[in-house]
Write a protein that holds these residues in place. Structure first.
Motif, PDB file in Angstrom:
ATOM      1  N   GLY A  26      30.387 -45.351   9.052  1.00 29.76           N
ATOM      2  CA  GLY A  26      29.866 -45.065  10.383  1.00 29.76           C
ATOM      3  C   GLY A  26      30.948 -44.461  11.251  1.00 29.76           C
ATOM      4  O   GLY A  26      31.838 -43.776  10.772  1.00 29.76           O
ATOM      5  N   ARG A  27      30.914 -44.748  12.524  1.00 28.46           N
ATOM      6  CA  ARG A  27      31.863 -44.165  13.468  1.00 28.46           C
ATOM      7  C   ARG A  27      33.152 -44.990  13.463  1.00 28.46           C
ATOM      8  O   ARG A  27      33.495 -45.657  14.433  1.00 28.46           O
ATOM      9  N   THR A  28      33.846 -44.918  12.329  1.00 30.44           N
ATOM     10  CA  THR A  28      35.053 -45.720  12.178  1.00 30.44           C
ATOM     11  C   THR A  28      36.196 -45.143  13.000  1.00 30.44           C
ATOM     12  O   THR A  28      36.254 -43.951  13.271  1.00 30.44           O
ATOM     13  N   HIS A  29      37.089 -46.002  13.368  1.00 29.68           N
ATOM     14  CA  HIS A  29      38.270 -45.624  14.141  1.00 29.68           C
ATOM     15  C   HIS A  29      39.465 -45.707  13.207  1.00 29.68           C
ATOM     16  O   HIS A  29      39.680 -46.723  12.565  1.00 29.68           O
ATOM     17  N   SER A  30      40.232 -44.648  13.120  1.00 27.49           N
ATOM     18  CA  SER A  30      41.304 -44.582  12.126  1.00 27.49           C
ATOM     19  C   SER A  30      42.396 -45.615  12.354  1.00 27.49           C
ATOM     20  O   SER A  30      43.180 -45.882  11.459  1.00 27.49           O
ATOM     21  N   THR A  31      42.473 -46.225  13.522  1.00 25.00           N
ATOM     22  CA  THR A  31      43.543 -47.186  13.778  1.00 25.00           C
ATOM     23  C   THR A  31      43.041 -48.629  13.813  1.00 25.00           C
ATOM     24  O   THR A  31      43.728 -49.516  14.304  1.00 25.00           O
ATOM     25  N   TYR A  32      41.878 -48.883  13.277  1.00 24.49           N
ATOM     26  CA  TYR A  32      41.379 -50.259  13.230  1.00 24.49           C
ATOM     27  C   TYR A  32      42.276 -51.139  12.371  1.00 24.49           C
ATOM     28  O   TYR A  32      42.661 -50.769  11.274  1.00 24.49           O
ATOM     29  N   ALA A  33      42.593 -52.314  12.878  1.00 24.77           N
ATOM     30  CA  ALA A  33      43.128 -53.360  12.024  1.00 24.77           C
ATOM     31  C   ALA A  33      41.935 -54.014  11.334  1.00 24.77           C
ATOM     32  O   ALA A  33      40.820 -54.005  11.866  1.00 24.77           O
ATOM     33  N   ILE A  51      45.521 -57.056   8.369  1.00 27.70           N
ATOM     34  CA  ILE A  51      46.452 -55.967   8.076  1.00 27.70           C
ATOM     35  C   ILE A  51      46.288 -54.877   9.121  1.00 27.70           C
ATOM     36  O   ILE A  51      45.185 -54.620   9.602  1.00 27.70           O
ATOM     37  N   THR A  52      47.400 -54.236   9.479  1.00 25.08           N
ATOM     38  CA  THR A  52      47.347 -53.152  10.452  1.00 25.08           C
ATOM     39  C   THR A  52      46.666 -51.924   9.857  1.00 25.08           C
ATOM     40  O   THR A  52      46.440 -51.836   8.651  1.00 25.08           O
ATOM     41  N   TRP A  53      46.367 -50.968  10.716  1.00 23.33           N
ATOM     42  CA  TRP A  53      45.627 -49.803  10.265  1.00 23.33           C
ATOM     43  C   TRP A  53      46.360 -49.013   9.192  1.00 23.33           C
ATOM     44  O   TRP A  53      45.742 -48.426   8.308  1.00 23.33           O
ATOM     45  N   ASN A  54      47.704 -49.014   9.233  1.00 24.59           N
ATOM     46  CA  ASN A  54      48.461 -48.238   8.246  1.00 24.59           C
ATOM     47  C   ASN A  54      49.105 -49.126   7.183  1.00 24.59           C
ATOM     48  O   ASN A  54      49.865 -48.626   6.349  1.00 24.59           O
ATOM     49  N   GLY A  55      48.826 -50.409   7.199  1.00 22.77           N
ATOM     50  CA  GLY A  55      49.328 -51.308   6.165  1.00 22.77           C
ATOM     51  C   GLY A  55      50.754 -51.764   6.340  1.00 22.77           C
ATOM     52  O   GLY A  55      51.300 -52.433   5.457  1.00 22.77           O
ATOM     53  N   GLU A  76      41.699 -45.305   5.173  1.00 22.56           N
ATOM     54  CA  GLU A  76      41.883 -46.382   6.146  1.00 22.56           C
ATOM     55  C   GLU A  76      40.622 -47.208   6.332  1.00 22.56           C
ATOM     56  O   GLU A  76      40.632 -48.207   7.033  1.00 22.56           O
ATOM     57  N   ASN A  77      39.536 -46.797   5.669  1.00 23.60           N
ATOM     58  CA  ASN A  77      38.279 -47.498   5.855  1.00 23.60           C
ATOM     59  C   ASN A  77      38.051 -48.610   4.840  1.00 23.60           C
ATOM     60  O   ASN A  77      36.961 -49.177   4.803  1.00 23.60           O
ATOM     61  N   THR A  78      39.029 -48.880   4.002  1.00 17.25           N
ATOM     62  CA  THR A  78      38.864 -49.872   2.947  1.00 17.25           C
ATOM     63  C   THR A  78      39.979 -50.903   3.023  1.00 17.25           C
ATOM     64  O   THR A  78      41.140 -50.558   3.236  1.00 17.25           O
ATOM     65  N   VAL A  79      39.603 -52.147   2.833  1.00 14.50           N
ATOM     66  CA  VAL A  79      40.597 -53.213   2.771  1.00 14.50           C
ATOM     67  C   VAL A  79      40.238 -54.142   1.615  1.00 14.50           C
ATOM     68  O   VAL A  79      39.053 -54.340   1.315  1.00 14.50           O
ATOM     69  N   TYR A  80      41.258 -54.662   0.954  1.00 17.39           N
ATOM     70  CA  TYR A  80      41.066 -55.544  -0.187  1.00 17.39           C
ATOM     71  C   TYR A  80      41.716 -56.895   0.087  1.00 17.39           C
ATOM     72  O   TYR A  80      42.663 -56.998   0.856  1.00 17.39           O
ATOM     73  N   LEU A  81      41.202 -57.896  -0.587  1.00 17.79           N
ATOM     74  CA  LEU A  81      41.828 -59.217  -0.568  1.00 17.79           C
ATOM     75  C   LEU A  81      41.916 -59.697  -2.007  1.00 17.79           C
ATOM     76  O   LEU A  81      40.905 -60.060  -2.605  1.00 17.79           O
ATOM     77  N   GLN A  82      43.125 -59.634  -2.557  1.00 18.23           N
ATOM     78  CA  GLN A  82      43.367 -60.138  -3.903  1.00 18.23           C
ATOM     79  C   GLN A  82      43.652 -61.623  -3.806  1.00 18.23           C
ATOM     80  O   GLN A  82      44.598 -62.032  -3.124  1.00 18.23           O
ATOM     81  N   MET A  83      42.839 -62.415  -4.479  1.00 13.26           N
ATOM     82  CA  MET A  83      42.954 -63.872  -4.396  1.00 13.26           C
ATOM     83  C   MET A  83      43.315 -64.414  -5.770  1.00 13.26           C
ATOM     84  O   MET A  83      42.529 -64.286  -6.714  1.00 13.26           O
ATOM     85  N   ASN A  84      44.495 -64.970  -5.882  1.00 13.19           N
ATOM     86  CA  ASN A  84      44.976 -65.542  -7.135  1.00 13.19           C
ATOM     87  C   ASN A  84      45.131 -67.054  -7.004  1.00 13.19           C
ATOM     88  O   ASN A  84      45.204 -67.589  -5.898  1.00 13.19           O
ATOM     89  N   ASN A  85      45.181 -67.712  -8.144  1.00 14.49           N
ATOM     90  CA  ASN A  85      45.353 -69.163  -8.173  1.00 14.49           C
ATOM     91  C   ASN A  85      44.363 -69.841  -7.226  1.00 14.49           C
ATOM     92  O   ASN A  85      44.736 -70.678  -6.398  1.00 14.49           O
ATOM     93  N   LEU A  86      43.122 -69.486  -7.364  1.00 14.60           N
ATOM     94  CA  LEU A  86      42.094 -70.017  -6.473  1.00 14.60           C
ATOM     95  C   LEU A  86      41.916 -71.511  -6.656  1.00 14.60           C
ATOM     96  O   LEU A  86      42.061 -72.044  -7.774  1.00 14.60           O
ATOM     97  N   LYS A  87      41.598 -72.172  -5.556  1.00 15.19           N
ATOM     98  CA  LYS A  87      41.397 -73.617  -5.538  1.00 15.19           C
ATOM     99  C   LYS A  87      39.999 -73.926  -5.029  1.00 15.19           C
ATOM    100  O   LYS A  87      39.411 -73.112  -4.297  1.00 15.19           O
ATOM    101  N   PRO A  88      39.470 -75.087  -5.388  1.00 15.30           N
ATOM    102  CA  PRO A  88      38.136 -75.445  -4.874  1.00 15.30           C
ATOM    103  C   PRO A  88      38.056 -75.379  -3.346  1.00 15.30           C
ATOM    104  O   PRO A  88      36.995 -75.038  -2.810  1.00 15.30           O
ATOM    105  N   LEU A  89      39.158 -75.653  -2.649  1.00 16.02           N
ATOM    106  CA  LEU A  89      39.143 -75.578  -1.188  1.00 16.02           C
ATOM    107  C   LEU A  89      38.971 -74.154  -0.669  1.00 16.02           C
ATOM    108  O   LEU A  89      38.721 -73.957   0.518  1.00 16.02           O
TER     109      LEU A  89
END
Length: 127
Positions: A26-33, A51-55, A76-89
């Motif tokens: 959509g109407r994304t803003h290039s400097t979005y955190a 994460i900041t807009w430029n990482g 800049e429109n994509t962000v990832y969250l790599q989750m390792n060693n996951l716990k039930p919590l």
């Protein structure tokens, strides 16, 4: 209007890994955190990472430091969250959010009026 769509949730055993993705359209803003929050049943929403807009800057909640990694994609429109060693919590619905630039420490507060939210993706970690 901006739309955020999360994906990558699922069910894993303790010690496993998952990678969440969030794509803004959509109407994304290039400097979005951008950042991630989570909410478990019967519990309040809590901050996870941002994460900041430029990482060049990141924030992590103490509960996930050393296990989770947030990163921006090639656009800049994509962000990832790599989750390792996951716990039930870590079991919760994980939400992506986007907001105009500001101090990353603002993301410690999950109740701020962030500009945009995704619909959430379920992460379930079994013991």
């Amino acid at each position: 209007q901006v739309k955020l769509v999360e994906s990558g949730g699922g069910a894993v055993q303790a010690g496993g890994s998952l990678r969440l993705s969030c794509i803004a359209s959509g109407r994304t803003h290039s400097t979005y955190a951008m950042g991630w929050f989570r909410q478990a049943p019967g519990k309040e929403r809590e901050s996870v990472a941002a994460i900041t807009w430029n990482g060049d800057g990141t924030y992590y909640a103490d509960s996930v430091k050393g296990r989770f990694t947030i990163s921006r994609g090639d656009t800049e429109n994509t962000v990832y969250l790599q989750m390792n060693n996951l716990k039930p919590l870590d079991t919760a619905v994980y939400y992506c959010a986007a907001d105009l630039p500001g101090p990353l420490m603002n993301w410690k507060n999950p109740h701020r009026p962030y500009n945009y939210w995704g619909q959430g993706t379920q992460v379930t970690v079994s013991s």
